[in-house]
Design a protein around this motif. Structure first.
Motif, short mmCIF file in Angstrom:
data_model
loop_
_atom_site.label_atom_id
_atom_site.label_comp_id
_atom_site.label_asym_id
_atom_site.label_seq_id
_atom_site.Cartn_x
_atom_site.Cartn_y
_atom_site.Cartn_z
N GLU A 69 0.81 -1.22 0.00
CA GLU A 69 0.00 0.00 0.00
C GLU A 69 0.84 1.27 0.00
O GLU A 69 0.34 2.36 -0.26
N ASP A 75 3.35 4.01 -1.37
CA ASP A 75 3.69 4.55 -2.68
C ASP A 75 5.14 5.01 -2.63
O ASP A 75 5.44 6.13 -2.23
N LYS A 110 8.98 5.68 -4.16
CA LYS A 110 9.84 5.94 -5.31
C LYS A 110 11.12 5.15 -5.07
O LYS A 110 11.68 5.21 -3.98
#
Length: 178
Positions: free
Chosen positions: A109, A111, A113
């Motif tokens: 879940e 996010d 980078k």
């Protein structure tokens, strides 16, 4: 993706029972871009009782992790650690992130980078900014660039591997700044 706010970078590595989606994390290490150790723990797998081929590489035996916690016991703390970072780096980062997603509930879940130091090295090698090497595994590249593990450290221990990965990343930045 080149990122230089080292305090917002996490460098990740895992040692596992194997390479498949059903394999489990035996060791998880995370440092920040400043080299501070933020996480270094061993885990007992919930479903595997042996991992012969992986053990030949990472030297983590079933007996060694028999009294260690399950990684799910640390799920919330692991998620919290990654929640505030701006970039996750590793050497074959996709594998380590996949293993975390498969082993830690709700990790998918996040996010995140991410970038891969191995891919960065190959990119700048192809652009003739870094030396062309015959072998591109973490040990070969980090050794070529001058990384020396501390006493009693060896490659394929995830803590040593994150230190080597950060070393390579900083060398890449150094070459690009010249």
């Amino acid at each position: 993706m080149i990122h230089t706010d080292f305090s917002k970078i996490l460098i990740l590595d895992t040692e596992t029972t194997g390479l498949a989606n059903t394999d489990e994390i035996l060791q998880l290490s995370v440092i920040d871009g400043l080299g501070n150790v933020l996480w270094d723990r061993y885990y007992q797998p919930q479903n595997h009782t042996s991992w012969y081929y992986a053990q030949k590489v990472n030297h983590i035996s079933p007996e060694f992790v028999a009294d260690k916690p399950y990684i799910t016991e640390d799920s919330e703390d692991i998620i919290e650690l990654f929640r505030s970072c701006e970039l996750v780096l590793g050497y074959n980062t996709k594998f380590d992130l996949r293993m975390l997603k498969n082993n830690v509930p709700q990790f998918q879940e996040l996010d995140l980078k991410s970038d891969d130091v191995h891919n960065l090295y190959r990119k700048y090698e192809n652009e003739n900014k870094l030396p062309n090497l015959e072998k591109h595994d973490l040990g070969s590249v980090s050794s070529f660039l001058g990384f020396v593990p501390e006493e009693n450290e060896e490659m394929h221990n995830s803590l040593t591997d994150v230190k080597a990965t950060l070393f390579i990343y900083k060398k890449i930045l150094q070459v690009l700044s010249n």
